[in-house]
Design a protein around this motif. Sequence first.
Motif, PDB file in Angstrom:
ATOM      1  N   ASP A  34       0.854  -1.187   0.000  1.00  0.00           N
ATOM      2  CA  ASP A  34       0.000   0.000   0.000  1.00  0.00           C
ATOM      3  C   ASP A  34       0.895   1.245   0.000  1.00  0.00           C
ATOM      4  OD1 ASP A  34      -1.819   2.014   0.288  1.00  0.00           O
ATOM      5  OD2 ASP A  34      -2.666   1.272   2.169  1.00  0.00           O
ATOM      6  N   LEU A  35       0.994   1.892  -1.148  1.00  0.00           N
ATOM      7  CA  LEU A  35       1.865   3.056  -1.294  1.00  0.00           C
ATOM      8  C   LEU A  35       1.143   4.376  -1.048  1.00  0.00           C
ATOM      9  CD1 LEU A  35       3.821   1.993  -4.499  1.00  0.00           C
ATOM     10  CD2 LEU A  35       4.421   1.611  -2.117  1.00  0.00           C
ATOM     11  N   SER A  36      -0.101   4.328  -0.632  1.00  0.00           N
ATOM     12  CA  SER A  36      -0.921   5.540  -0.476  1.00  0.00           C
ATOM     13  C   SER A  36      -0.243   6.607   0.382  1.00  0.00           C
ATOM     14  CB  SER A  36      -2.264   5.210   0.162  1.00  0.00           C
ATOM     15  OG  SER A  36      -2.887   4.158  -0.499  1.00  0.00           O
ATOM     16  N   ALA A  37       0.321   6.212   1.502  1.00  0.00           N
ATOM     17  CA  ALA A  37       0.919   7.182   2.421  1.00  0.00           C
ATOM     18  C   ALA A  37       2.199   7.799   1.862  1.00  0.00           C
ATOM     19  CB  ALA A  37       1.199   6.522   3.766  1.00  0.00           C
ATOM     20  N   THR A  38       2.833   7.137   0.909  1.00  0.00           N
ATOM     21  CA  THR A  38       4.089   7.651   0.362  1.00  0.00           C
ATOM     22  C   THR A  38       3.889   8.485  -0.894  1.00  0.00           C
ATOM     23  OG1 THR A  38       4.470   5.678  -0.982  1.00  0.00           O
ATOM     24  CG2 THR A  38       5.340   5.660   1.252  1.00  0.00           C
ATOM     25  N   MET A  39       2.739   8.384  -1.505  1.00  0.00           N
ATOM     26  CA  MET A  39       2.471   9.126  -2.747  1.00  0.00           C
ATOM     27  C   MET A  39       1.816  10.464  -2.414  1.00  0.00           C
ATOM     28  SD  MET A  39       3.787   7.364  -5.126  1.00  0.00           S
ATOM     29  CE  MET A  39       3.121   8.125  -6.591  1.00  0.00           C
ATOM     30  N   VAL A  40       2.651  11.417  -2.047  1.00  0.00           N
ATOM     31  CA  VAL A  40       2.186  12.756  -1.691  1.00  0.00           C
ATOM     32  C   VAL A  40       3.018  13.799  -2.442  1.00  0.00           C
ATOM     33  CG1 VAL A  40       1.320  12.106   0.595  1.00  0.00           C
ATOM     34  CG2 VAL A  40       3.690  12.832   0.339  1.00  0.00           C
TER      35      VAL A  40
ATOM     36  N   THR B 123       4.891  17.631  -2.831  1.00  0.00           N
ATOM     37  CA  THR B 123       5.828  18.342  -1.960  1.00  0.00           C
ATOM     38  C   THR B 123       5.088  19.149  -0.888  1.00  0.00           C
ATOM     39  OG1 THR B 123       5.921  20.151  -3.550  1.00  0.00           O
ATOM     40  CG2 THR B 123       7.662  18.486  -3.674  1.00  0.00           C
TER      41      THR B 123
ATOM     42  N   GLY C 160       2.561  17.878   0.640  1.00  0.00           N
ATOM     43  CA  GLY C 160       1.981  16.891   1.544  1.00  0.00           C
ATOM     44  C   GLY C 160       0.587  16.428   1.161  1.00  0.00           C
TER      45      GLY C 160
ATOM     46  N   PRO D 141      -2.167  14.236  -1.016  1.00  0.00           N
ATOM     47  CA  PRO D 141      -2.161  12.927  -1.695  1.00  0.00           C
ATOM     48  C   PRO D 141      -2.085  13.090  -3.209  1.00  0.00           C
ATOM     49  CG  PRO D 141      -3.968  13.071  -0.109  1.00  0.00           C
ATOM     50  CD  PRO D 141      -3.368  14.445  -0.213  1.00  0.00           C
TER      51      PRO D 141
ATOM     52  N   GLN E 165      -1.121   1.755  -9.540  1.00  0.00           N
ATOM     53  CA  GLN E 165      -0.138   0.784  -9.053  1.00  0.00           C
ATOM     54  C   GLN E 165      -0.503  -0.592  -9.611  1.00  0.00           C
ATOM     55  OE1 GLN E 165       0.129   0.637  -4.790  1.00  0.00           O
ATOM     56  NE2 GLN E 165       1.432  -1.165  -4.796  1.00  0.00           N
TER      57      GLN E 165
END
Length: 82
Positions: A30-36, A38, A40, A42, A47
């Motif tokens: 789950d890459l949701s939290a990392t795909m932001v 600059t 911050g 979303p 994927q």
Amino acid sequence: RKPREGEAPFPILIPSAGRSAFHEEAGLLDLSATMVSTAGEPVGFVQIVAVKPSEVELYRSSAPFFVVLELPKDEAVQHPLY
């Protein structure tokens, strides 16, 4: 098409084996939290997780946030691990 504002300009392709949520050692797919951005915010993204045919249903049952790509059943190349 060009990506819209707030969308990643590329898909993310991840090969995976033995790491679905149902496996003992689950992968962090789950890459949701990392795909932001600059700022911050979303970022929308596509994927795709490529898996062996024998694991397709485990990965499809793991989570709705990625597309499961089933690799070919027949060997296309000689590889010692596939």
